[in-house]
Design an enzyme around this catalytic site. Structure first.
Site, short mmCIF file in Angstrom:
data_model
loop_
_atom_site.label_atom_id
_atom_site.label_comp_id
_atom_site.label_asym_id
_atom_site.label_seq_id
_atom_site.Cartn_x
_atom_site.Cartn_y
_atom_site.Cartn_z
N ASP A 17 13.57 0.02 -2.87
CA ASP A 17 13.49 -0.35 -1.19
C ASP A 17 13.26 0.77 -0.36
O ASP A 17 13.80 1.52 -0.47
CB ASP A 17 14.78 -1.43 -0.97
CG ASP A 17 14.65 -2.13 0.32
OD1 ASP A 17 13.63 -2.36 0.85
OD2 ASP A 17 15.73 -2.48 0.85
N HIS A 34 4.30 2.58 0.94
CA HIS A 34 4.15 1.89 -0.13
C HIS A 34 3.17 2.74 -1.18
O HIS A 34 3.59 2.73 -2.22
CB HIS A 34 3.54 0.67 0.12
CG HIS A 34 4.17 -0.56 0.81
ND1 HIS A 34 5.48 -0.80 0.55
CD2 HIS A 34 4.04 -1.59 1.78
CE1 HIS A 34 6.28 -1.61 1.56
NE2 HIS A 34 5.08 -1.88 2.14
N LEU A 128 8.90 3.01 -24.32
CA LEU A 128 9.44 2.48 -23.13
C LEU A 128 8.88 0.94 -22.82
O LEU A 128 7.65 0.87 -22.65
CB LEU A 128 9.24 3.27 -21.96
CG LEU A 128 9.83 2.87 -20.65
CD1 LEU A 128 11.23 3.06 -20.55
CD2 LEU A 128 9.20 3.62 -19.27
C1 IPE Z 1 13.40 -6.69 -2.16
O1 IPE Z 1 13.44 -6.03 -0.86
C2 IPE Z 1 12.22 -6.79 -2.86
C3 IPE Z 1 11.27 -5.53 -3.45
C4 IPE Z 1 12.18 -4.25 -3.27
C5 IPE Z 1 10.28 -5.73 -3.84
P1 IPE Z 1 13.18 -6.71 0.45
O2 IPE Z 1 12.95 -5.42 1.60
O3 IPE Z 1 12.12 -7.74 0.41
O4 IPE Z 1 14.66 -7.43 0.81
P2 IPE Z 1 15.30 -7.81 1.81
O5 IPE Z 1 14.39 -8.45 2.99
O6 IPE Z 1 15.72 -6.37 2.49
O7 IPE Z 1 16.35 -8.44 1.53
C1 IPE Z 2 10.29 -2.10 -0.60
O1 IPE Z 2 10.12 -1.60 0.59
C2 IPE Z 2 8.60 -2.74 -1.06
C3 IPE Z 2 8.69 -4.00 -0.96
C4 IPE Z 2 9.55 -5.10 -0.68
C5 IPE Z 2 7.30 -4.69 -1.38
P1 IPE Z 2 10.30 -2.30 2.01
O2 IPE Z 2 8.79 -2.75 2.34
O3 IPE Z 2 11.18 -3.44 2.00
O4 IPE Z 2 10.78 -1.24 3.14
P2 IPE Z 2 11.81 -1.50 4.03
O5 IPE Z 2 12.97 -2.27 3.58
O6 IPE Z 2 10.99 -2.26 5.22
O7 IPE Z 2 12.00 0.00 4.75
MG MG Z 3 12.92 -3.65 2.25
#
Ligand code: IPE
Ligand code: IPE
Ligand code: MG
Length: 240
Positions: A17, A34, A128
């Site tokens: 995240d 990303h 792995l």
């Molecule tokens: C969880 O992160 C999903 C992934 C890392 C792929 P999100 O950013 O979507 O989760 P919330 O919205 O903070 O709960």
């Molecule tokens: C996690 O990073 C990746 C995905 C959920 C695809 P985020 O895109 O949720 O990044 P934040 O949480 O908005 O910073």
């Molecule tokens: Mg996120």
């Protein structure tokens, strides 16, 4: 329980995240975050092998992430396709077996054919086991598993009284993979966001402040060494 059992780390699962906030804080597009995140995956896959982790599961896209803008979603799908294409040769050479969990029928054909292809290519590898959760939601996985079980009962292949915890595990996308020992979430959020709810009932958790693009092998090693110091009781009383 033996000391060795307490210290074993077989399966690490990571909620990657913080890519979006990492990019926004630098005046960049969320997709730049990303892309940085995708580069981090390679480092963590390599480090996992060195650290003796046998199973690594990465949360890449949740069933809830479709709520994001069309630009971000389609950009993410492009990153996933490119990741498979650019990493498949190295994964094959380095003994990585790649699998995907999640609801595949909502993804576009170009991506699902690449997913099927790379799963086939790396199927004989065993150093792995890398699982990527793509369009994955734990509740959705339980719904799909329940439907499959109900079908099996209807067809006479399964008796309701024979359904055990093992049966349910075997109907999930993760069938055959041990439950995660350690779940790591980056970027300072204290929630699991629908990631492996059934499988992580007895996992240890590490919540890390750094965003996923700022994650490092050193932070990974630290999370694992903290894990090794914890006492996992599984409901019992240690030493009794
Ligand atoms: C969880 O992160 C999903 C992934 C890392 C792929 P999100 O950013 O979507 O989760 P919330 O919205 O903070 O709960
Ligand atoms: C996690 O990073 C990746 C995905 C959920 C695809 P985020 O895109 O949720 O990044 P934040 O949480 O908005 O910073
Ligand atoms: Mg996120």
């Amino acid at each position: 329980m033996t000391q060795a059992k307490i210290k074993d780390i077989n399966h690490v699962a990571i909620i990657m995240d913080g890519n979006g906030r990492w990019a926004e804080a630098r005046g960049l597009d969320r997709l730049d975050g990303h892309m940085r995140g995708a580069r981090m995956v390679k480092k963590i896959v390599r480090a996992s092998k060195t650290l003796g982790v046998k199973h690594l599961t990465l949360y890449a896209f949740s069933t809830e992430n479709w709520k994001r803008s069309e630009k971000e979603v389609s950009g993410l799908m492009r990153i996933f396709r490119r990741y498979i294409l650019s990493e498949s040769a190295d994964m094959l050479a380095e003994g990585v077996r790649l699998k995907f969990i999640g609801k595949r029928d909502e993804l576009d054909d170009k991506l699902t054919s690449l997913m099927n292809w790379v799963e086939g290519q790396t199927a004989q590898n065993s150093t792995l086991n890398l699982t990527i959760a793509l369009n994955y939601g734990g509740r959705d996985e339980l719904v799909r598993a329940s439907r499959k079980m109900a079908e099996a009962v209807k067809n006479g292949d399964l008796k309701p009284e024979d359904i055990t915890e093992n049966t349910i595990s075997n109907y999930l996308d993760t069938a055959g993979t041990p439950d995660p020992d350690l779940v790591i979430r980056t970027s300072g959020e204290f929630r699991t966001s629908n990631f492996l709810p059934w499988q992580s009932s007895y996992s240890e958790f590490a919540f890390i402040d750094e965003s996923w693009p700022d994650f490092t092998v050193a932070l990974y090693e630290q999370a694992i060494s903290n894990f090794r110091r914890r006492e996992r009781r599984f409901g019992s009383v240690i030493g009794k």
